[in-house]
Design a protein around this motif. Structure first.
Motif, short mmCIF file in Angstrom:
data_model
loop_
_atom_site.label_atom_id
_atom_site.label_comp_id
_atom_site.label_asym_id
_atom_site.label_seq_id
_atom_site.Cartn_x
_atom_site.Cartn_y
_atom_site.Cartn_z
N ARG A 143 0.88 -1.43 0.09
CA ARG A 143 0.02 -0.29 0.19
C ARG A 143 0.77 1.24 0.01
N GLU A 144 2.05 1.10 0.76
CA GLU A 144 2.84 2.32 0.78
C GLU A 144 3.37 2.60 -0.41
N ALA A 145 3.73 1.69 -1.25
CA ALA A 145 4.43 1.76 -2.49
C ALA A 145 3.49 1.97 -3.37
N GLU A 146 2.05 1.76 -3.49
CA GLU A 146 1.27 2.38 -4.55
C GLU A 146 0.89 3.85 -4.04
N GLN A 147 0.75 4.21 -2.92
CA GLN A 147 0.65 5.60 -2.38
C GLN A 147 1.55 6.42 -3.01
N GLU A 148 3.09 6.00 -2.72
CA GLU A 148 4.15 6.87 -3.32
C GLU A 148 3.99 6.96 -4.75
N ALA A 149 3.69 5.69 -5.69
CA ALA A 149 3.52 5.91 -6.75
C ALA A 149 2.54 6.82 -7.40
#
Length: 330
Positions: A319-325
């Motif tokens: 989720r953190e990776a998606e939010q960062e993207a």
């Protein structure tokens, strides 16, 4: 009808036991007489003998003391005469009178101790008598110009001679008491070199002997009754021995049975102990198995929890990776 037997008092029972023991000691000696025989002859149980005297040794001591006192008293009385020759005559007569009228007592005193042995009861008694004769010898020696220091030795010689003669005369009983005493005095008073070929006691001693009361001799009927009584006592003693033997055998059998029972009880107890140990081992094994299963469950729960935590962390990282993207595209 026979009259009921009167119960003896303690004093009468004690005297009866002394008289019964006196006869047995005279016949068999101390070592040959047992408490069982004394009790059987008196028609009492062994505890009665122990109660009055504490055992065979106690009654023997009383019997011996009585006989010693009786003989010593007779000789002491004889030595109270005034003239030395009369003293010697009466002392010899007193000893022979004691031998004749108290044969059982004399046998007890000399049975286990010879008069010349120097040890034992009779030797001690002879020493007591010799000590009294010694006083007479000292006075006689002094009057005749002899060395008084030799009196003790001569007293022992004189008393020993009379005592040993009494032991011999105890069985032969011949010649008569007066004749034996006369020859004893003849030898001791005149010596071998001055022996009188026809010795006689002095008139004073003969008269004193005639006046002295003589104990009655037992009749043939009394002797037969004594023999029958003795036979009954021996039969009773044999019955007592047989009964004691049966009781001992019975006790031995009971003890063997008790021992066997004890062995069986021990074996049963050992078996119970082994079974209990086996039960405890099984319970311990079951407890160990339960503990291992419980540990396995805990390990599995911990592993599943770790997997869930890893999955959760992975999701969170995604989720953190998606939010960062997403922010980067904006």
């Amino acid at each position: 009808m026979n009259e009921p037997r009167r119960r003896m008092t303690g004093k009468e029972r004690r005297e009866q036991l002394i008289q019964v023991s006196r006869t047995l000691f005279a016949e068999k000696g101390f070592d040959g007489t047992s408490v069982e025989e004394i009790a059987a002859s008196a028609h009492v149980s062994k505890p009665v003998v122990y109660e009055h005297f504490g055992g065979k040794e106690g009654v023997y001591a009383v019997v011996v003391d009585r006989e010693m006192q009786k003989l010593l008293s007779m000789v002491t009385e004889a030595l109270s005469a005034s003239h030395a020759l009369v003293k010697l005559e009466r002392a010899a007569l007193a000893l022979l009178a004691y031998v004749e009228e108290n044969s059982e007592g004399f046998r007890i005193l000399v049975r286990d101790s010879h008069a010349a042995s120097g040890t034992g009861t009779f030797a001690s008694l002879i020493n007591d008598i010799a000590s009294q004769v010694e006083d007479v010898m000292v006075a006689e020696f002094a009057g005749r110009g002899y060395d008084p220091k030799l009196a003790p030795m001569y007293a022992q010689m004189l008393v020993g001679m009379v005592a040993l003669t009494g032991q011999w005369w105890l069985d032969v009983r011949t010649p008569s008491r007066e004749e034996v005493a006369a020859h004893l005095v003849n030898l001791s008073w005149n010596g071998l070199t001055g022996l009188d070929p026809r010795p006689r006691l002095t008139a004073t001693s003969r008269e004193a002997e005639r006046r002295r009361p003589v104990a009655p001799r037992p009749t043939d009927k009394e002797l037969r009754e004594r023999e029958k009584a003795r036979e009954r006592e021996l039969k009773e003693l044999e019955r007592i021995r047989e009964r004691e033997q049966r009781e001992a055998e019975k006790l031995a059998r009971e003890q063997e049975k008790a021992r066997q029972r004890e062995l069986r009880e021990r074996e049963k107890a050992r078996e119970r102990e082994l079974k209990e140990q086996e039960r405890l081992l099984r319970e311990q094994e079951k407890a160990r198995e339960r503990e291992l299963r419980e540990l396995e469950k805990i390990r599995l729960r911990e592993a599943r929890a770790a997997e869930r935590e890893a999955a959760r962390l992975a999701k969170a990282a995604g989720r953190e990776a998606e939010q960062e993207a997403s922010r980067s595209r904006e």
